[in-house]
Design a protein around this motif. Structure first.
Motif, mmCIF file in Angstrom:
data_model
loop_
_atom_site.group_PDB
_atom_site.id
_atom_site.type_symbol
_atom_site.label_atom_id
_atom_site.label_comp_id
_atom_site.label_asym_id
_atom_site.label_seq_id
_atom_site.Cartn_x
_atom_site.Cartn_y
_atom_site.Cartn_z
ATOM 1 N N SER A 1 0.829 -1.208 0.000
ATOM 2 C CA SER A 1 0.000 0.000 0.000
ATOM 3 C C SER A 1 0.862 1.256 0.000
ATOM 4 C CB SER A 1 -0.927 0.005 1.218
ATOM 5 O OG SER A 1 -2.023 -0.851 1.007
ATOM 6 N N LYS A 2 1.936 1.230 0.748
ATOM 7 C CA LYS A 2 2.836 2.394 0.763
ATOM 8 C C LYS A 2 3.385 2.670 -0.638
ATOM 9 C CE LYS A 2 4.427 1.615 5.520
ATOM 10 N NZ LYS A 2 5.593 1.257 6.357
ATOM 11 N N LYS A 3 3.747 1.612 -1.330
ATOM 12 C CA LYS A 3 4.267 1.765 -2.688
ATOM 13 C C LYS A 3 3.187 2.304 -3.615
ATOM 14 C CE LYS A 3 6.507 -0.848 -6.426
ATOM 15 N NZ LYS A 3 7.002 -2.189 -6.853
ATOM 16 N N ARG A 4 1.966 1.787 -3.482
ATOM 17 C CA ARG A 4 0.856 2.230 -4.331
ATOM 18 C C ARG A 4 0.535 3.703 -4.118
ATOM 19 N NH1 ARG A 4 -2.909 -0.707 -2.096
ATOM 20 N NH2 ARG A 4 -3.891 1.000 -0.932
ATOM 21 N N LEU A 5 0.582 4.150 -2.878
ATOM 22 C CA LEU A 5 0.185 5.515 -2.538
ATOM 23 C C LEU A 5 1.289 6.544 -2.748
ATOM 24 C CD1 LEU A 5 -1.862 4.672 0.646
ATOM 25 C CD2 LEU A 5 -2.762 5.820 -1.370
ATOM 26 N N GLY A 6 2.523 6.102 -2.813
ATOM 27 C CA GLY A 6 3.623 7.047 -3.038
ATOM 28 C C GLY A 6 3.740 8.064 -1.913
ATOM 29 N N ASN A 7 3.834 9.334 -2.270
ATOM 30 C CA ASN A 7 4.023 10.394 -1.275
ATOM 31 C C ASN A 7 2.861 10.498 -0.288
ATOM 32 O OD1 ASN A 7 6.496 11.098 -2.361
ATOM 33 N ND2 ASN A 7 5.626 12.664 -3.718
ATOM 34 N N ILE A 8 1.676 10.112 -0.716
ATOM 35 C CA ILE A 8 0.510 10.173 0.168
ATOM 36 C C ILE A 8 0.703 9.280 1.391
ATOM 37 C CG2 ILE A 8 -1.961 9.593 0.325
ATOM 38 C CD1 ILE A 8 -2.200 10.404 -2.621
ATOM 39 N N ALA A 9 1.471 8.209 1.234
ATOM 40 C CA ALA A 9 1.673 7.249 2.329
ATOM 41 C C ALA A 9 2.238 7.908 3.581
ATOM 42 C CB ALA A 9 2.584 6.119 1.872
ATOM 43 N N THR A 10 2.978 8.995 3.415
ATOM 44 C CA THR A 10 3.580 9.658 4.577
ATOM 45 C C THR A 10 2.529 10.352 5.440
ATOM 46 O OG1 THR A 10 3.978 11.691 3.307
ATOM 47 C CG2 THR A 10 5.730 10.041 3.323
ATOM 48 N N ARG A 11 1.330 10.510 4.913
ATOM 49 C CA ARG A 11 0.258 11.181 5.663
ATOM 50 C C ARG A 11 -0.648 10.188 6.384
ATOM 51 N NH1 ARG A 11 -1.309 15.196 0.593
ATOM 52 N NH2 ARG A 11 0.845 15.851 0.179
ATOM 53 N N ILE A 12 -0.294 8.921 6.324
ATOM 54 C CA ILE A 12 -1.091 7.857 6.937
ATOM 55 C C ILE A 12 -0.230 7.123 7.961
ATOM 56 C CG2 ILE A 12 -2.258 5.650 6.441
ATOM 57 C CD1 ILE A 12 -2.719 7.015 3.567
ATOM 58 N N LYS A 13 -0.842 6.692 9.066
ATOM 59 C CA LYS A 13 -0.125 5.928 10.091
ATOM 60 C C LYS A 13 -0.222 4.445 9.739
ATOM 61 C CE LYS A 13 -1.548 9.332 13.542
ATOM 62 N NZ LYS A 13 -2.611 9.988 12.718
ATOM 63 N N TRP A 14 0.908 3.792 9.671
ATOM 64 C CA TRP A 14 0.980 2.372 9.326
ATOM 65 C C TRP A 14 1.393 1.597 10.569
ATOM 66 C CZ3 TRP A 14 -0.992 1.648 4.604
ATOM 67 C CH2 TRP A 14 -0.950 2.724 3.710
ATOM 68 N N ILE A 15 0.609 0.589 10.925
ATOM 69 C CA ILE A 15 0.833 -0.160 12.163
ATOM 70 C C ILE A 15 0.989 -1.642 11.829
ATOM 71 C CG2 ILE A 15 -0.085 -0.741 14.438
ATOM 72 C CD1 ILE A 15 -1.946 1.786 14.051
ATOM 73 N N GLU A 16 2.169 -2.184 12.083
ATOM 74 C CA GLU A 16 2.403 -3.617 11.899
ATOM 75 C C GLU A 16 2.189 -4.304 13.244
ATOM 76 O OE1 GLU A 16 6.054 -6.708 10.980
ATOM 77 O OE2 GLU A 16 6.308 -4.598 10.447
#
Length: 213
Positions: free
Chosen positions: A80-95
């Motif tokens: 998902s981070k790859k798909r979203l590109g720069n937008i990914a930095t505006r989302i919190k990702w929790i593993e």
């Protein structure tokens, strides 16, 4: 001994996110129910098990600004981070494994279309519900989807639990009020039908809880 994390890491290593059976090009029903809640655009939303789902893309496009995605698989989140590109930095990702998750704050909306029906053991479901109760604010919204009665009995090589509204209410307990239920026939990338049931609840405030002595 079965290891959930290893299993899902392997799935997302071996398959493209668009090839897994639960892939949706557009998460119409999830989005419909989320918009129905009318929560403010800056309220905290978490998508549980949403590692490779495009729901976060649609929420971002709808101007929601406080988005978190939790998944047990690092590989799923990476896609998902790859798909979203720069937008990914505006989302919190929790593993994290949701049964062990300790939320840093409470959420206004909890969405799950991917996890709960895989918890075939009662102790794991109990842990999930406890995490849910601790992580969702009073008055918050719960949108949870699961395989419906009469549908699939397995997914991704794993047994699943089918749900109708009575079974879901029994699992969640008295802290939640049912607002709506919907059904969906999901067509997989392999062109097979999967029956899903969607449930929309709100978490009762302490004032709404009846204490029986």
């Amino acid at each position: 001994m079965f290891n959930r994390k290893t299993h899902w890491q392997s799935i997302y290593q071996e398959k493209s996110p668009t090839d897994v059976s639960w892939y949706q090009k557009e998460p119409k029903l999830s989005l419909e129910l989320i918009l129905r809640t009318q929560i403010a655009k800056n309220e905290a939303i978490i998508d549980v098990g949403g590692g490779s789902s495009v729901l976060v893309d649609y929420l971002y496009k709808n101007d929601f600004t406080n988005l978190s995605v939790l998944d047990i698989s690092e590989n799923a989140l990476a896609s998902s981070k790859k798909r979203l590109g720069n937008i990914a930095t505006r989302i919190k990702w929790i593993e994290a494994d949701i049964t062990e998750f300790q939320s840093p704050h409470q959420f206004s909306l909890w969405h799950d279309r991917a996890v709960f029906h895989f918890l075939t053991e009662a102790p794991d479901r109990h842990l999930y519900v406890n995490v849910l109760k601790n992580s969702l604010r009073a008055g918050g919204h719960l949108i949870i989807a699961a395989f419906a009665i009469g549908g699939a009995t397995k997914c991704s090589g794993l047994d699943i639990v089918q749900y109708d509204v009575e079974k879901m209410i029994a699992e969640l307990g008295e802290d939640f009020k049912l607002i709506a239920e919907k059904s969906e026939i999901h067509i997989t990338p392999a062109n097979k039908e999967q029956k899903f049931a969607y449930f929309y609840f709100t978490k009762k405030s302490n004032d709404n809880l009846v204490i029986i002595v």
